[in-house]
Design a protein around this motif. Structure first.
Motif, PDB file in Angstrom:
ATOM      1  N   LEU A  53       0.870  -1.175   0.000  1.00  0.00           N
ATOM      2  CA  LEU A  53       0.000   0.000   0.000  1.00  0.00           C
ATOM      3  C   LEU A  53       0.909   1.227   0.000  1.00  0.00           C
ATOM      4  CD1 LEU A  53      -2.768   1.388   0.312  1.00  0.00           C
ATOM      5  CD2 LEU A  53      -2.480   1.176   2.786  1.00  0.00           C
ATOM      6  N   MET A  54       0.745   2.085  -0.978  1.00  0.00           N
ATOM      7  CA  MET A  54       1.628   3.241  -1.134  1.00  0.00           C
ATOM      8  C   MET A  54       0.873   4.525  -0.807  1.00  0.00           C
ATOM      9  SD  MET A  54       4.409   1.775  -1.884  1.00  0.00           S
ATOM     10  CE  MET A  54       5.365   3.284  -2.103  1.00  0.00           C
ATOM     11  N   ASN A  55       1.567   5.431  -0.143  1.00  0.00           N
ATOM     12  CA  ASN A  55       0.940   6.637   0.366  1.00  0.00           C
ATOM     13  C   ASN A  55       1.825   7.860   0.166  1.00  0.00           C
ATOM     14  OD1 ASN A  55      -1.210   5.184   2.356  1.00  0.00           O
ATOM     15  ND2 ASN A  55       0.770   4.171   2.481  1.00  0.00           N
ATOM     16  N   TYR A  85       6.151  13.327   1.889  1.00  0.00           N
ATOM     17  CA  TYR A  85       6.813  12.050   2.163  1.00  0.00           C
ATOM     18  C   TYR A  85       6.080  10.908   1.483  1.00  0.00           C
ATOM     19  CZ  TYR A  85       9.034  14.577   6.030  1.00  0.00           C
ATOM     20  OH  TYR A  85       9.738  15.472   6.802  1.00  0.00           O
ATOM     21  N   CYS A  86       6.837   9.980   1.000  1.00  0.00           N
ATOM     22  CA  CYS A  86       6.315   8.724   0.473  1.00  0.00           C
ATOM     23  C   CYS A  86       6.380   7.682   1.588  1.00  0.00           C
ATOM     24  CB  CYS A  86       7.180   8.295  -0.711  1.00  0.00           C
ATOM     25  SG  CYS A  86       6.773   6.713  -1.446  1.00  0.00           S
ATOM     26  N   LYS A  87       5.304   6.924   1.755  1.00  0.00           N
ATOM     27  CA  LYS A  87       5.285   5.854   2.749  1.00  0.00           C
ATOM     28  C   LYS A  87       4.784   4.565   2.117  1.00  0.00           C
ATOM     29  CE  LYS A  87       2.184   5.022   6.142  1.00  0.00           C
ATOM     30  NZ  LYS A  87       1.437   5.166   7.404  1.00  0.00           N
ATOM     31  N   ALA A  88       5.493   3.492   2.402  1.00  0.00           N
ATOM     32  CA  ALA A  88       5.075   2.169   1.950  1.00  0.00           C
ATOM     33  C   ALA A  88       4.630   1.353   3.155  1.00  0.00           C
ATOM     34  CB  ALA A  88       6.218   1.452   1.237  1.00  0.00           C
ATOM     35  N   ILE A  89       3.504   0.688   3.038  1.00  0.00           N
ATOM     36  CA  ILE A  89       3.040  -0.250   4.068  1.00  0.00           C
ATOM     37  C   ILE A  89       3.184  -1.641   3.471  1.00  0.00           C
ATOM     38  CG2 ILE A  89       1.162  -0.934   5.581  1.00  0.00           C
ATOM     39  CD1 ILE A  89       0.049   1.898   5.299  1.00  0.00           C
ATOM     40  N   ILE A  90       4.077  -2.414   4.072  1.00  0.00           N
ATOM     41  CA  ILE A  90       4.535  -3.656   3.454  1.00  0.00           C
ATOM     42  C   ILE A  90       4.205  -4.832   4.354  1.00  0.00           C
ATOM     43  CG2 ILE A  90       6.568  -4.895   2.613  1.00  0.00           C
ATOM     44  CD1 ILE A  90       7.877  -2.102   2.255  1.00  0.00           C
TER      45      ILE A  90
END
Length: 119
Positions: free
Chosen positions: A33-35, A94-99
């Motif tokens: 999920l990319m944010n 900011y870019c955030k990845a939920i992995i």
């Protein structure tokens, strides 16, 4: 090792446009999920937009109709197209990845890119 690198920030006049990009590596991008988040001086970090593996998107009310998030799984990038920019959009983005990592979902952040909207 997870890496997220944002680019595309800068100074733009009100009403202008910018395109931010986040280059990802080190994880299964296709299932993450990319944010995009942002943090203005003196304010808390807030969610701007998100996109899930099925390309379903979600936006903060303040950017709906002006910002568009999209992902390119082949290139492992997520971008944020920002139009009709306002001074209140000024922030570090900011870019955030939920992995998914086994039993857990973990958050990873990029270093951020500055967006300044000013005449």
């Amino acid at each position: 090792q997870v890496h997220l690198v944002e680019s595309g920030g800068g100074l733009v006049q009100p009403g202008g446009s910018l395109r931010l990009s986040c280059a990802a590596s080190g994880f299964a991008f296709r299932t993450a999920l990319m944010n995009w988040y942002r943090q203005a001086p003196g304010k808390e970090r807030e969610l701007v937009a998100s996109i899930n593996p099925g390309d379903n998107t979600n936006y903060a009310d303040s950017v709906k109709g002006r910002f568009t998030i999209c992902r390119d799984n082949a290139k492992m990038t997520v971008s944020l197209e920002m139009n009709s920019l306002k001074p209140e959009d000024t922030a570090i983005y900011y870019c955030k990845a939920i992995i998914n990592e086994g039993w857990w979902w973990n958050d990873y952040w990029g270093q951020g890119t500055q967006v300044t909207v000013s005449s």
